[in-house]
Design a protein around this motif. Structure first.
Motif, PDB file in Angstrom:
ATOM      1  N   SER A  86      -7.321  -0.102  -4.075  1.00 18.12           N
ATOM      2  CA  SER A  86      -7.149  -0.554  -2.691  1.00 18.12           C
ATOM      3  C   SER A  86      -5.704  -0.511  -2.201  1.00 18.12           C
ATOM      4  O   SER A  86      -5.436  -0.897  -1.065  1.00 18.12           O
ATOM      5  CB  SER A  86      -7.688  -1.982  -2.543  1.00 18.12           C
ATOM      6  N   SER A 127     -12.397   0.251   6.105  1.00 16.87           N
ATOM      7  CA  SER A 127     -11.050  -0.285   6.325  1.00 16.87           C
ATOM      8  C   SER A 127     -10.432   0.211   7.627  1.00 16.87           C
ATOM      9  O   SER A 127     -10.664   1.353   8.051  1.00 16.87           O
ATOM     10  CB  SER A 127     -10.170   0.160   5.159  1.00 16.87           C
ATOM     11  N   GLU A 129      -7.591   1.143   7.785  1.00 20.50           N
ATOM     12  CA  GLU A 129      -6.741   2.270   7.387  1.00 20.50           C
ATOM     13  C   GLU A 129      -7.395   3.596   7.802  1.00 20.50           C
ATOM     14  O   GLU A 129      -6.727   4.622   7.904  1.00 20.50           O
ATOM     15  CB  GLU A 129      -6.517   2.200   5.871  1.00 20.50           C
ATOM     16  N   TYR A 153      -6.005   6.972   0.343  1.00 22.05           N
ATOM     17  CA  TYR A 153      -6.882   5.796   0.435  1.00 22.05           C
ATOM     18  C   TYR A 153      -7.693   5.835   1.735  1.00 22.05           C
ATOM     19  O   TYR A 153      -8.922   5.673   1.727  1.00 22.05           O
ATOM     20  CB  TYR A 153      -6.034   4.513   0.373  1.00 22.05           C
ATOM     21  N   ASN A 182      -6.344  -5.871   7.714  1.00 21.31           N
ATOM     22  CA  ASN A 182      -5.682  -6.518   6.568  1.00 21.31           C
ATOM     23  C   ASN A 182      -6.098  -7.981   6.453  1.00 21.31           C
ATOM     24  O   ASN A 182      -6.102  -8.693   7.455  1.00 21.31           O
ATOM     25  CB  ASN A 182      -4.156  -6.468   6.726  1.00 21.31           C
ATOM     26  N   ASN A 191       1.621  -7.235  -5.095  1.00 21.63           N
ATOM     27  CA  ASN A 191       2.280  -5.998  -4.657  1.00 21.63           C
ATOM     28  C   ASN A 191       1.822  -5.571  -3.256  1.00 21.63           C
ATOM     29  O   ASN A 191       2.165  -4.503  -2.783  1.00 21.63           O
ATOM     30  CB  ASN A 191       2.122  -4.853  -5.678  1.00 21.63           C
ATOM     31  N   PHE A 192       1.048  -6.403  -2.589  1.00 21.73           N
ATOM     32  CA  PHE A 192       0.796  -6.223  -1.158  1.00 21.73           C
ATOM     33  C   PHE A 192       1.867  -7.024  -0.414  1.00 21.73           C
ATOM     34  O   PHE A 192       2.364  -8.030  -0.927  1.00 21.73           O
ATOM     35  CB  PHE A 192      -0.611  -6.694  -0.785  1.00 21.73           C
ATOM     36  N   VAL A 193       2.203  -6.583   0.797  1.00 22.19           N
ATOM     37  CA  VAL A 193       3.466  -7.052   1.364  1.00 22.19           C
ATOM     38  C   VAL A 193       3.501  -8.551   1.653  1.00 22.19           C
ATOM     39  O   VAL A 193       4.532  -9.195   1.457  1.00 22.19           O
ATOM     40  CB  VAL A 193       3.866  -6.203   2.593  1.00 22.19           C
ATOM     41  N   LYS A 196       3.961 -10.474  -1.604  1.00 27.15           N
ATOM     42  CA  LYS A 196       5.261 -10.091  -2.164  1.00 27.15           C
ATOM     43  C   LYS A 196       6.379 -10.862  -1.456  1.00 27.15           C
ATOM     44  O   LYS A 196       7.272 -11.419  -2.089  1.00 27.15           O
ATOM     45  CB  LYS A 196       5.464  -8.570  -2.007  1.00 27.15           C
ATOM     46  N   PHE A 280       9.897   1.756  -1.796  1.00 28.73           N
ATOM     47  CA  PHE A 280       8.724   1.147  -1.168  1.00 28.73           C
ATOM     48  C   PHE A 280       8.361   1.775   0.178  1.00 28.73           C
ATOM     49  O   PHE A 280       7.481   1.298   0.886  1.00 28.73           O
ATOM     50  CB  PHE A 280       8.932  -0.370  -1.036  1.00 28.73           C
ATOM     51  N   ARG A 282       6.727   4.841   2.399  1.00 29.66           N
ATOM     52  CA  ARG A 282       5.574   5.725   2.186  1.00 29.66           C
ATOM     53  C   ARG A 282       5.854   7.085   2.810  1.00 29.66           C
ATOM     54  O   ARG A 282       6.466   7.139   3.882  1.00 29.66           O
ATOM     55  CB  ARG A 282       4.321   5.095   2.810  1.00 29.66           C
ATOM     56  N   LEU A 286       1.315   4.066   8.178  1.00 34.68           N
ATOM     57  CA  LEU A 286       0.533   3.736   9.357  1.00 34.68           C
ATOM     58  C   LEU A 286       1.342   2.685  10.123  1.00 34.68           C
ATOM     59  O   LEU A 286       1.644   1.624   9.602  1.00 34.68           O
ATOM     60  CB  LEU A 286      -0.800   3.190   8.858  1.00 34.68           C
TER      61      LEU A 286
HETATM   62  N1  GDD Z   1       2.972  -3.146  -0.351  1.00 38.69           N
HETATM   63  C1  GDD Z   1       4.159  -3.106   0.292  1.00 38.69           C
HETATM   64  N2  GDD Z   1       5.303  -3.336  -0.418  1.00 38.69           N
HETATM   65  N3  GDD Z   1       4.168  -2.821   1.609  1.00 38.69           N
HETATM   66  C2  GDD Z   1       5.370  -2.798   2.243  1.00 38.69           C
HETATM   67  C3  GDD Z   1       6.578  -3.053   1.571  1.00 38.69           C
HETATM   68  C4  GDD Z   1       6.550  -3.323   0.180  1.00 38.69           C
HETATM   69  O1  GDD Z   1       7.559  -3.548  -0.476  1.00 38.69           O
HETATM   70  N4  GDD Z   1       7.592  -2.963   2.475  1.00 38.69           N
HETATM   71  C5  GDD Z   1       7.037  -2.669   3.656  1.00 38.69           C
HETATM   72  N5  GDD Z   1       5.692  -2.562   3.528  1.00 38.69           N
HETATM   73  C6  GDD Z   1       4.757  -2.206   4.603  1.00 38.69           C
HETATM   74  C7  GDD Z   1       3.891  -1.017   4.275  1.00 38.69           C
HETATM   75  O2  GDD Z   1       4.600   0.216   4.455  1.00 38.69           O
HETATM   76  C8  GDD Z   1       2.756  -1.209   5.275  1.00 38.69           C
HETATM   77  O3  GDD Z   1       3.129  -0.633   6.510  1.00 38.69           O
HETATM   78  C9  GDD Z   1       2.653  -2.741   5.421  1.00 38.69           C
HETATM   79  O4  GDD Z   1       3.845  -3.259   4.817  1.00 38.69           O
HETATM   80  C10 GDD Z   1       1.439  -3.363   4.762  1.00 38.69           C
HETATM   81  O5  GDD Z   1       1.357  -2.909   3.432  1.00 38.69           O
HETATM   82  P1  GDD Z   1       0.296  -3.530   2.379  1.00 38.69           P
HETATM   83  O6  GDD Z   1       0.400  -5.005   2.343  1.00 38.69           O
HETATM   84  O7  GDD Z   1       0.478  -2.789   1.110  1.00 38.69           O
HETATM   85  O8  GDD Z   1      -1.137  -3.249   3.049  1.00 38.69           O
HETATM   86  P2  GDD Z   1      -1.724  -1.926   3.752  1.00 38.69           P
HETATM   87  O9  GDD Z   1      -1.733  -2.177   5.228  1.00 38.69           O
HETATM   88  O10 GDD Z   1      -1.073  -0.699   3.277  1.00 38.69           O
HETATM   89  O11 GDD Z   1      -3.222  -1.896   3.211  1.00 38.69           O
HETATM   90  C11 GDD Z   1      -4.032  -3.069   3.118  1.00 38.69           C
HETATM   91  O12 GDD Z   1      -4.801  -3.221   4.285  1.00 38.69           O
HETATM   92  C12 GDD Z   1      -5.821  -2.244   4.486  1.00 38.69           C
HETATM   93  C13 GDD Z   1      -6.542  -2.595   5.791  1.00 38.69           C
HETATM   94  O13 GDD Z   1      -5.846  -2.005   6.852  1.00 38.69           O
HETATM   95  C14 GDD Z   1      -4.889  -2.943   1.878  1.00 38.69           C
HETATM   96  O14 GDD Z   1      -5.501  -4.189   1.632  1.00 38.69           O
HETATM   97  C15 GDD Z   1      -5.967  -1.919   2.036  1.00 38.69           C
HETATM   98  O15 GDD Z   1      -6.824  -1.944   0.908  1.00 38.69           O
HETATM   99  C16 GDD Z   1      -6.767  -2.265   3.301  1.00 38.69           C
HETATM  100  O16 GDD Z   1      -7.834  -1.369   3.484  1.00 38.69           O
END
Ligand code: GDD
Length: 324
Positions: A86, A127, A129, A153, A182, A191-193, A196, A280, A282, A286
């Motif tokens: 995920s 999602s 996403e 993903y 989210n 490790n999700f933001v 973290k 960190f 991408r 998005l």
């Molecule tokens: N993980 C992470 N770590 N994200 C970071 C960081 C970091 O150090 N710094 C900035 N970000 C930004 C990412 O680039 C992204 O734009 C945002 O924070 C959210 O990242 P995540 O928390 O990793 O979640 P996600 O949006 O990529 O994905 C989650 O949400 C989706 C639903 O829209 C996940 O839970 C997916 O499985 C889910 O489908």
């Protein structure tokens, strides 16, 4: 007789809250758990539920025979496919594994369902996403928004979404998609933001860490609480007909806004601690998510109990208690 639910991803954030929610509704809950070399990590989120209405077995979305066997013997009333690789960033490092697990794995469980238990109901964790770059003119994404995923993903989730609709139409199955934005909680992987940031801010406050390295701070997300979203999953799977629903708060904040809120709650200024780290970032991120869940709200009367602020406050309290 008790209703039976079968959950893939039962030991994740959503699987654990969903299990608790279904137990409150007097379900018997079954799930598969992947073998982990650190046994303590395997079921830590659901330890308190095992033997108290929840049963787990080793399994994997890619292990067709165990999936088939469990679905055939349990004959669940409801199947929730929440398991996935995920993490969006990690899907860029391990795209093939992500595709196998999320796309082929979904197909494996759909087939096991169709062949062994077709009168059950099926929920697929789709999602936001999937929308990727597309935002409707009014600044929201909704069920009708064009899908333009920006990650392996996201691509796997579009595949799953379409497959679920195909199986619904072709085989007259009750298969539904929840398009969840989210959703977070203290049980979120760190490790999700969100988790973290919260964990690091509390560690910094307690002198356990100096800096927090982040990637893109200008990404906007619509962050809700997992507990509110598992209620929506149950509503969707119990609807009068199989359909697809967006689940979102409708409020969007940037990663920077989130840092500002969390650090300020701890009487800190995030600007003194956060550093930008290319590790960190991408290759394609998005930029903006904000969901319109009018369909879910009007069909079921769903609305989130948590706001962005109460969600963050709960996560902060969680880490403050751990490090006190
Ligand atoms: N993980 C992470 N770590 N994200 C970071 C960081 C970091 O150090 N710094 C900035 N970000 C930004 C990412 O680039 C992204 O734009 C945002 O924070 C959210 O990242 P995540 O928390 O990793 O979640 P996600 O949006 O990529 O994905 C989650 O949400 C989706 C639903 O829209 C996940 O839970 C997916 O499985 C889910 O489908």
């Amino acid at each position: 007789m008790k209703k039976k639910a079968f959950i893939t991803g039962i030991n994740g954030q959503d699987g654990s809250y969903l299990s608790e929610y279904l137990l409150e509704k007097d379900y018997k809950v079954y799930g598969i758990v992947r073998r982990n070399s650190i046994a303590e990590h395997q079921e830590s989120r659901i330890d308190h539920l095992i033997g108290n209405g929840v049963e787990t077995e080793y399994g994997d979305l890619l292990d067709v025979s165990s999936l088939e066997r469990m679905i055939r013997t349990i004959q669940p009333d409801e199947i929730y496919n929440i398991a996935a690789q995920s993490h969006v960033r990690i899907s860029m490092d391990i795209p093939q594994f992500t595709v196998q697990t999320n796309a082929l794995g979904l197909l494996n469980i759909l087939e096991a369902y169709k062949n062994n238990c077709p009168t059950a109901r099926f929920y697929q964790a789709s999602s936001s996403e999937m929308f990727g770059r597309t935002v409707d003119e009014d600044g929201y994404q909704r069920e009708t928004t064009k899908m333009s995923p920006t990650s392996p993903y996201g691509c796997t989730k579009v595949f799953g979404y379409n497959m679920v609709q195909h199986y619904r139409n072709a085989y007259d199955l009750f298969a539904a998609n929840g398009i969840l934005f989210n959703h977070e909680s203290p049980r979120r992987g760190s490790n999700f933001v969100t988790n973290k940031v919260v964990k690091a801010a509390v560690r910094i406050k307690n002198g356990l860490q100096d800096k927090l390295s982040l990637g893109n701070m200008d990404a906007y997300r619509d962050w809700g609480h997992s507990k509110d979203y598992v209620r929506a999953m149950h509503m969707i799977i119990n609807h009068t007909e199989p359909d697809d629903f967006v689940c979102a708060t409708g409020v969007t904040n940037s990663v920077r806004d989130m840092c500002s809120y969390v650090f300020e709650k701890l009487d800190l200024d995030y600007k003194n601690y956060v550093i930008k780290d290319p590790r960190f970032m991408r290759p394609e991120d998005l930029k903006y998510l904000r969901g319109d869940s009018t369909k879910l709200r009007t069909t079921f009367g769903w609305k989130p109990e948590y706001t962005f602020e109460t969600l963050m406050d709960e996560m902060i309290d969680h880490w403050v208690n751990i490090y006190k």
